[in-house]
Design an enzyme around this catalytic site. Structure first.
Site, PDB file in Angstrom:
ATOM      1  N   HIS A 105      -4.206   6.428   1.902  1.00 27.64           N
ATOM      2  CA  HIS A 105      -4.354   5.925   3.277  1.00 27.64           C
ATOM      3  C   HIS A 105      -3.010   5.873   4.007  1.00 27.64           C
ATOM      4  O   HIS A 105      -2.974   5.897   5.225  1.00 27.64           O
ATOM      5  CB  HIS A 105      -4.984   4.541   3.238  1.00 27.64           C
ATOM      6  CG  HIS A 105      -6.047   4.308   4.259  1.00 27.64           C
ATOM      7  ND1 HIS A 105      -6.733   5.301   4.921  1.00 27.64           N
ATOM      8  CD2 HIS A 105      -6.574   3.139   4.730  1.00 27.64           C
ATOM      9  CE1 HIS A 105      -7.612   4.771   5.752  1.00 27.64           C
ATOM     10  NE2 HIS A 105      -7.537   3.459   5.653  1.00 27.64           N
ATOM     11  N   TYR A 158       0.811  -1.221   0.000  1.00 26.36           N
ATOM     12  CA  TYR A 158       0.000   0.000   0.000  1.00 26.36           C
ATOM     13  C   TYR A 158       0.848   1.276   0.000  1.00 26.36           C
ATOM     14  O   TYR A 158       0.312   2.359   0.204  1.00 26.36           O
ATOM     15  CB  TYR A 158      -0.951   0.003   1.204  1.00 26.36           C
ATOM     16  CG  TYR A 158      -2.000  -1.079   1.106  1.00 26.36           C
ATOM     17  CD1 TYR A 158      -3.202  -0.845   0.450  1.00 26.36           C
ATOM     18  CD2 TYR A 158      -1.783  -2.339   1.658  1.00 26.36           C
ATOM     19  CE1 TYR A 158      -4.171  -1.835   0.348  1.00 26.36           C
ATOM     20  CE2 TYR A 158      -2.743  -3.333   1.557  1.00 26.36           C
ATOM     21  CZ  TYR A 158      -3.934  -3.074   0.914  1.00 26.36           C
ATOM     22  OH  TYR A 158      -4.882  -4.065   0.813  1.00 26.36           O
ATOM     23  N   ASN A 170      -6.891   0.071  10.167  1.00 26.07           N
ATOM     24  CA  ASN A 170      -8.066   0.016  11.028  1.00 26.07           C
ATOM     25  C   ASN A 170      -7.822  -0.769  12.311  1.00 26.07           C
ATOM     26  O   ASN A 170      -8.643  -0.728  13.219  1.00 26.07           O
ATOM     27  CB  ASN A 170      -9.262  -0.570  10.268  1.00 26.07           C
ATOM     28  CG  ASN A 170      -9.729   0.370   9.172  1.00 26.07           C
ATOM     29  OD1 ASN A 170      -9.282   1.512   9.066  1.00 26.07           O
ATOM     30  ND2 ASN A 170     -10.636  -0.112   8.350  1.00 26.07           N
ATOM     31  N   ASN A 226     -11.085   5.233  11.536  1.00 27.90           N
ATOM     32  CA  ASN A 226     -11.048   3.908  12.165  1.00 27.90           C
ATOM     33  C   ASN A 226      -9.708   3.572  12.809  1.00 27.90           C
ATOM     34  O   ASN A 226      -9.652   2.885  13.823  1.00 27.90           O
ATOM     35  CB  ASN A 226     -11.448   2.831  11.163  1.00 27.90           C
ATOM     36  CG  ASN A 226     -12.918   2.909  10.823  1.00 27.90           C
ATOM     37  OD1 ASN A 226     -13.745   3.271  11.658  1.00 27.90           O
ATOM     38  ND2 ASN A 226     -13.262   2.593   9.590  1.00 27.90           N
TER      39      ASN A 226
END
Length: 184
Positions: free
Chosen positions: A24, A19, A71, A118
Site C-alpha cells: 500500500h 506501514y 483512504n 479509496n
C-alpha cells in the site's frame, strides 16, 4: 511573460514507519527513490506542513502523505495543494495499483478513472481541479474477498519485487514523468 511550469508530485500511503515497505505504501517508496535521483543528497530536507511532509525544489514540490491513512489522503494532501495552487502547477499522485502486475507503471491522464482506489477517491472528493495518476503495480491476490485484499495490500513487498521497483520501476517512472512534464 510566460510563467514557468511547476510539478507537485505526491506519494500517498499509510503512516510510516508502521506501514513502511508495504504494498500500500509503494507510492511513497517510489517518491523517495525519485527524490534520490532528482534532488542532490544535501537537499533532502522535508518540512512537516500540516499532515504531510514537503520538499521543495525550483521545478518540483514533493509531498509525502505518510502521517494519516491512505483512504483519507484528500484530507492530508489537498490543504497543501491549495497553498501551492497556480494555473502553472501540474499535480500528480503516485499510488499503488492492484490491476497492474508488480512493478508495472501507468501514467494516467487527469480525466482517467480512479479505478476504485479509496485514496484517490478521497483526494477527488476534496479537490476540484484535475491531477495525473502515476499507478505503480502491486498485482492482486487470487481471492477477491475484501479482507484478503486488505491483508494483501498491507503486507510487505517481497524483497525480489522491492529490488525490481528500486532498480527498474523507478527509472521508468522518471522517464514517464519527464516525457509528460519536460520542465522537470
Amino acid at each position: 511573460m510566460n510563467k514557468a511550469r511547476h510539478l507537485c508530485l505526491t506519494g500517498i500511503g499509510n503512516p510510516e514507519p508502521s506501514y513502511k515497505g508495504t504494498r500500500h505504501n509503494v507510492g511513497l517508496t517510489v517518491l523517495d527513490l525519485l527524490i534520490k535521483q532528482l534532488v542532490p543528497r544535501d537537499q533532502h530536507v522535508f518540512c512537516r506542513e500540516g499532515k504531510v511532509h514537503v520538499l521543495r525544489t525550483p521545478t518540483i514540490t514533493f509531498i509525502r502523505s505518510d502521517i494519516g491513512f491512505m483512504n483519507l489522503s484528500g484530507r492530508s494532501v489537498v490543504p497543501m495543494w491549495q497553498k501551492l495552487y497556480t494555473d502553472h502547477t501540474d499535480y500528480a499522485v503516485i499510488h499503488d495499483e492492484l490491476s497492474l502486475r508488480t512493478g508495472a507503471l501507468q501514467l494516467r491522464q487527469p480525466q482517467a478513472s480512479l479505478r476504485g482506489h479509496n485514496g484517490l477517491r478521497d483526494i477527488s472528493a476534496h479537490w476540484r481541479h484535475q491531477y495525473y495518476k502515476l499507478a505503480i503495480g502491486i498485482d492482486r491476490p487470487e481471492s477477491r474477498d475484501p479482507q484478503a485484499v486488505a491483508d494483501y495490500v498491507l503486507s510487505k513487498v517481497p524483497q525480489r519485487d522491492a529490488t525490481y521497483i528500486e532498480n527498474t520501476t523507478t527509472s521508468k517512472a522518471l522517464e514517464l514523468l519527464q516525457r509528460q512534464f519536460p520542465y522537470i
